[in-house]
Scaffold this motif. Structure first.
Motif, PDB file in Angstrom:
ATOM      1  N   GLU A   1       0.827  -1.208   0.000  1.00 36.81           N
ATOM      2  CA  GLU A   1       0.000   0.000   0.000  1.00 36.81           C
ATOM      3  C   GLU A   1       0.860   1.255   0.000  1.00 36.81           C
ATOM      4  O   GLU A   1       1.865   1.341   0.713  1.00 36.81           O
TER       5      GLU A   1
ATOM      6  N   PRO B   1       0.490   1.524 -10.153  1.00 33.93           N
ATOM      7  CA  PRO B   1      -0.609   1.139  -9.259  1.00 33.93           C
ATOM      8  C   PRO B   1      -1.267  -0.174  -9.697  1.00 33.93           C
ATOM      9  O   PRO B   1      -1.360  -0.481 -10.887  1.00 33.93           O
TER      10      PRO B   1
ATOM     11  N   ARG C   1      -7.632   0.715  -8.581  1.00 32.62           N
ATOM     12  CA  ARG C   1      -8.012   2.125  -8.466  1.00 32.62           C
ATOM     13  C   ARG C   1      -7.615   2.707  -7.112  1.00 32.62           C
ATOM     14  O   ARG C   1      -7.639   2.002  -6.109  1.00 32.62           O
ATOM     15  N   PRO C   2      -7.293   4.009  -7.076  1.00 29.15           N
ATOM     16  CA  PRO C   2      -6.973   4.643  -5.791  1.00 29.15           C
ATOM     17  C   PRO C   2      -8.242   5.064  -5.053  1.00 29.15           C
ATOM     18  O   PRO C   2      -9.304   5.225  -5.658  1.00 29.15           O
TER      19      PRO C   2
ATOM     20  N   THR D   1      -4.825   6.757  -1.808  1.00 25.20           N
ATOM     21  CA  THR D   1      -4.315   5.513  -1.243  1.00 25.20           C
ATOM     22  C   THR D   1      -4.559   4.380  -2.232  1.00 25.20           C
ATOM     23  O   THR D   1      -5.669   4.243  -2.760  1.00 25.20           O
ATOM     24  N   PHE D   2      -3.545   3.565  -2.464  1.00 28.80           N
ATOM     25  CA  PHE D   2      -3.658   2.514  -3.479  1.00 28.80           C
ATOM     26  C   PHE D   2      -2.565   1.477  -3.233  1.00 28.80           C
ATOM     27  O   PHE D   2      -1.686   1.665  -2.383  1.00 28.80           O
ATOM     28  N   GLU D   3      -2.632   0.388  -3.972  1.00 30.06           N
ATOM     29  CA  GLU D   3      -1.601  -0.647  -3.912  1.00 30.06           C
ATOM     30  C   GLU D   3      -0.758  -0.602  -5.180  1.00 30.06           C
ATOM     31  O   GLU D   3      -1.228  -0.167  -6.240  1.00 30.06           O
TER      32      GLU D   3
ATOM     33  N   ALA E   1      -6.408  -5.577  -4.429  1.00 28.36           N
ATOM     34  CA  ALA E   1      -7.280  -5.120  -5.516  1.00 28.36           C
ATOM     35  C   ALA E   1      -7.319  -6.137  -6.655  1.00 28.36           C
ATOM     36  O   ALA E   1      -8.378  -6.405  -7.236  1.00 28.36           O
TER      37      ALA E   1
END
Length: 435
Positions: free
Chosen positions: A12, A86, A89-90, A108-110, A305
């Motif tokens: 993350e 990424p 989606r964030p 925030t995203f992975e 995700a």
């Protein structure tokens, strides 16, 4: 635009982005001018609504809309500048979004994990060395005969392979139970449709004969109240029939669409089909071993995700299978937990094979794609029509190109692995459990 990057946990990441106030305010004002030209408000002529009225009525919603668009654009610019990849989606969180102030938000995203390939030479593969023999072909013809067998009534004692028409009535602890009674029930001896011991006990019975048999339900029986229970069944046999296999001749060949060449042409066609299926089965077994070796030697973090996306795919596939058996309106919502483990595995495999493809700069081999399409088409009556259908369908063609790319990656891994050819039979490969 100011950007800061923070690693929160695992894969993350959190971007904190600040966009100058003037950038946002100018875009909001321009959007409000467009709104003023189209909105009708009582007491004002079209296009003559004062800016203060427009601002009061639409200012908050327009600013929210503009902020959302700017956050999306700024996020894309930021990940390009920071060289971040990424996965999914964030999630945006606005920290400051007011007139005259900078728009500040968090995304925030992975990210995709870094994958380092190793120990590819240590992967071991047992590659089946096998071909279709005349004996295999003979056995396949016996199977084809059984698929078209007819039944002839007889008066002798029944044996394995015969079909019985019978009544039965079962009891457990002296009480009848649900599903334990039937009339005019047709049962082929040896088919394994009944609980263990049932078919064995009635083998040898003749038409008109009655008998009470004792059997035991298995401990893993699906009905909880019957697991491991001893039961008695009263049996009445009304009819016994023996199988009559069709003669293998020109008429038999015509049953499978072979109008010319008779039995020899049918054997050739069946042999080709068996060889094609055998080739695919061998490839599948080799691929399975390569994948298992790849997974065993690599620890790969999986973005939640991507797992969630894969869970959705697996759930949809399961729902489609159930639709043929149940009313779609009564289908339950299948829980994610049913698919999570399989989804994680598929994501790991995709990441690892993707790295193999990237590191080795593998490009789609057009000849491989054509070969795969031709193999798939050969199972149809008009292969040429199927090939043309693929050629004119971009989505199907893309899917086949992805399959080809994956096969090319697996082939490269096989070249690097420790491969031992092991002699096997058609049965070993096509029917490993003897079912």
């Amino acid at each position: 635009m100011q950007v800061s990057v923070e690693t929160t946990q695992g894969l993350e990441r959190r971007l904190t982005i600040s966009v100058p106030a003037e950038t946002v305010d100018v875009e909001v004002k321009n959007r409000l001018r467009q709104v003023a030209k189209t909105q009708r408000i009582n007491g004002f002529r079209p296009g003559k609504v004062p800016p203060s009225v427009i601002q009061k009525r639409y200012g908050a919603s327009v600013r929210q809309e503009v902020a959302g668009e700017i956050m999306q654009r700024s996020f894309v610019d930021a990940i390009v500048a920071e060289k971040i990849n990424p996965a999914g989606r964030p999630a945006f969180t606005a920290k400051s979004n007011e007139d005259g102030k900078a728009l500040e938000f968090e995304a925030t995203f992975e990210v995709y994990p870094e994958v380092e390939l190793k120990a590819l030479e240590e992967i071991t593969v047992e590659r089946p060395a096998v071909e279709v023999t005349d004996e295999d072909l003979d056995e396949m013809f016996e199977t084809l005969q059984k698929q078209h067998q007819t039944w002839k009534e007889n008066k002798r004692k029944s044996k394995k392979g015969d079909k019985l028409t019978l009544d039965f009535n079962g009891r457990v602890d002296g009480e009848e139970f649900e599903g334990g009674k039937a009339e005019g029930f047709e049962l082929e001896l040896g088919a394994g449709r009944m609980i263990p011991g049932f078919e064995k006990e009635i083998t040898g019975m003749k038409a008109g004969e009655e008998k009470t048999i004792s059997v035991t339900f298995p401990d893993d029986y699906h009905a909880e109240n019957l697991k491991g229970k001893e039961a008695e069944f009263d049996i009445v046999v009304h009819k016994t029939e023996g199988a009559v296999l069709p003669k293998v001749d020109e008429e038999f060949a015509k049953l499978f669409g072979v109008e010319e060449g008779g039995v020899e042409a049918l054997r050739e066609e069946v042999g080709k089909n068996m060889a094609r299926e055998l080739t695919q089965a061998v490839k599948a077994k080799v691929k399975e071993q390569v994948i298992e070796g790849l997974l065993a030697s690599h620890e790969v973090g999986v973005p939640a995700a991507l797992v969630a996306q894969e869970v959705d795919v697996l759930r949809q596939q399961a729902m489609q299978r159930f639709q043929g058996q149940m009313d779609p309106n009564n289908l339950p919502e299948l829980p994610s937990e049913m698919f999570t483990e399989q989804a994680e595995r598929r994501v790991k495999i995709g990441l690892l094979l993707g790295e193999v493809i990237k590191v080795n700069e593998i490009k789609v081999d057009g000849a491989k794609v054509d070969e795969l399409i031709a193999t798939a088409a050969s199972a149809y009556e008009d292969p040429k029509e199927v090939i043309e259908y693929y050629a004119n369908n971009k989505e199907l063609m893309q899917q086949m190109q992805n399959v080809a790319l994956e096969e090319q990656a697996v082939e490269l891994l096989v070249e690097k692995a420790k491969v031992e050819d092991k002699k096997a039979s058609f049965k070993d490969i096509m029917n490993p459990e003897g079912k």
